[in-house]
Design an enzyme around this catalytic site. Sequence first.
Site: not given
Ligand SMILES: Cc1cc2nc3c(=O)[nH]c(=O)nc-3n(C[C@H](O)[C@H](O)[C@H](O)COP(=O)(O)OP(=O)(O)OC[C@H]3O[C@@H](n4cnc5c(N)ncnc54)[C@H](O)[C@@H]3O)c2cc1C
Length: 323
Positions: A177, A226, A296
Amino acid sequence: MGATRAAAALEAAGLPCVAGAPLASRAYWRLGGPAELYLEVDSLDALVRAVQIARAHAIAVTPLGNGSNLLIADAGVPGLVVRLLGQLRDAEIDEATGVARVGAGLLNAVLLKRLERAGWAGLGCLAGVPGTMGGAVRMNAGTALGVLADVLIDVQIVDVDGVVRTLPAAALAMRYRWAELPAGAIVASARVHVHRDPDGAERAAVAHHIARRAATQPLDQPSCGSVFKNPPGDFAGRLIEACGLKGTRVGGAQISDKHANFIVNTGGASAADVLALIRAARGAVFARFGVDLEPEVHAAGAWGVDWPLPPAAAHVPSPGAQP
Ligand SMILES: Cc1cc2nc3c(=O)[nH]c(=O)nc-3n(C[C@H](O)[C@H](O)[C@H](O)COP(=O)(O)OP(=O)(O)OC[C@H]3O[C@@H](n4cnc5c(N)ncnc54)[C@H](O)[C@@H]3O)c2cc1C
């Protein structure tokens, strides 16, 4: 002052932003304050110009993906919050090489559907992860089916000075992660290996995995997935549950009674409520097991506290204290 001038410069560059835009509706937890400035960009060129203008006015830029791993402070996010749309949500596959270039703003679910329709597989590790490709790179997102690092070739970033660079996956030192992006870098696109799935093996594994999640996770309530990383050889959820914290509430936030590593917004939760539960869980697990759970979830905005949070010992509750 810097933000006001930056807003005027963005407007003059054809990139009108919104001052004080609410972010709660754009974050999975459905909480948190507004962005000082909020901008949606639809091309690499627009992203570069926005970063350069922010740099020139000394304001921070926070990339917002799908907000599925982000705890946004109640006081909001200073500086410029940028969301990637338009061409930054495109995906194209080179059929000859089995390499896909994916815009960082593209949602994983949409990407997986497009790949499947075109007869390709390889990103099953992102099934059920409700984020964008940019967030997946930042987090090295993944599941029991693998992690993004397994298939990532390279990323195109816009660095803090607004310069476009390509970094090989090896330069990101991806681990659980986490990806080691240069400070302030925004991922614009990523190239990944894809492959054919003639016997439907990946499709079957994904279906099984999605059904398992639905049975074990509170997917019907706003959360961020998580909250803590699993410590080596154990599960954060197991440790929190063993401390008897399932169902614990602060304000509108609750440690899920379905999965103890999820904090859900039962309605009207604030970021401060969630932070109080994060501290309570971390302190209790450290006091009982000596394990310091590492969040995380990422935090954005003006907190008035350090983030990442200080070591768990700082949160050990005094006897009889309520979370
Ligand atoms: C119901 C649920 C289930 C989930 N299950 C999992 C799972 O099984 N496995 C898992 O790994 N995660 C899981 N997650 C967490 C999440 O979905 C992941 O971490 C996902 O990759 C975050 O992506 P996001 O686009 O929503 O990022 P955001 O939440 O918008 O941002 C997360 C971080 O990434 C940065 N960021 C976003 N976009 C960029 C970019 N273009 N360039 C640089 N930095 C950037 C943001 O500034 C921030 O620091 C889950 C979340 C939920 C709500």
